[in-house]
Design an enzyme around this catalytic site. Structure first.
Site, short mmCIF file in Angstrom:
data_model
loop_
_atom_site.label_atom_id
_atom_site.label_comp_id
_atom_site.label_asym_id
_atom_site.label_seq_id
_atom_site.Cartn_x
_atom_site.Cartn_y
_atom_site.Cartn_z
N ASP A 255 0.55 -44.24 22.99
CA ASP A 255 0.69 -42.87 23.48
C ASP A 255 -0.54 -42.51 24.30
O ASP A 255 -1.66 -42.87 23.93
CB ASP A 255 0.84 -41.90 22.31
N ASP B 85 8.83 -41.20 25.09
CA ASP B 85 9.08 -40.06 24.20
C ASP B 85 9.65 -38.88 24.98
O ASP B 85 10.53 -38.17 24.50
CB ASP B 85 7.79 -39.63 23.49
#
Length: 169
Positions: free
Chosen positions: A138, A151
């Protein structure tokens, strides 16, 4: 009023029998491009930021680029169960993506088809991360949450499905 009309039109565009294959092909090409973009951007930031894990590059006041490995699920839940977590989440994510692959074959409207495609592409990209790195990378840091493009694809696809099923079903 205008938004409701746009949503109504989007929800009623059919994956017609005449151009069904063409629409699906374009969606598949676009989805593949999104998957490649996500993987390339992740690879770039992994290599660019690997010497400074934990350091965030501030772009705007509440927008940063960070170096974070997520071994769990959303918001780092189960992040400390790495030993069993990665294999477990890899299996669960794969099953979910396969189920959505089945659902996409039943899609009658273009909005529904494309929404499922976004969720599949996002899920597949995160599965690739788990297979390659043992975790999901991320890097988009907005105030309190850190996520990646995959995401975002899943989120947008889910919102589109909620809109579709709210207005159409």
């Amino acid at each position: 009023m205008l938004l409701e009309q746009v949503i109504y039109i989007m929800c009623n565009l059919e994956v017609s029998k005449n151009n069904s294959s063409r629409n699906k092909l374009w969606s598949l090409i676009f989805g593949t491009q999104l998957l490649i973009i996500d993987q390339l951007v992740k690879s770039f930031f992994i290599n660019f930021l690997k010497k400074t894990p934990g350091i965030a590059i501030s772009i705007f006041k509440y927008f940063k680029i960070s170096y974070v490995w997520n071994y769990g699920i959303s918001f780092g839940i189960f992040n400390y169960y790495y030993d069993i977590g990665n294999i477990f989440f890899l299996i669960v994510n794969t099953i979910i993506v396969l189920c959505i692959c089945y659902l996409i074959t039943k899609a009658k409207k273009l909005l529904q088809f494309n929404a499922y495609m976004l969720v599949i592409i996002g899920g597949t990209s995160n599965i690739i991360d788990r297979m390659l790195y043992g975790a999901v990378f991320d890097f988009i840091d907005i105030y309190l949450i850190i996520f990646n493009l995959a995401d975002l694809y899943i989120f947008v696809g889910t919102i589109l499905l909620v809109i579709y099923y709210s207005y159409y079903e």
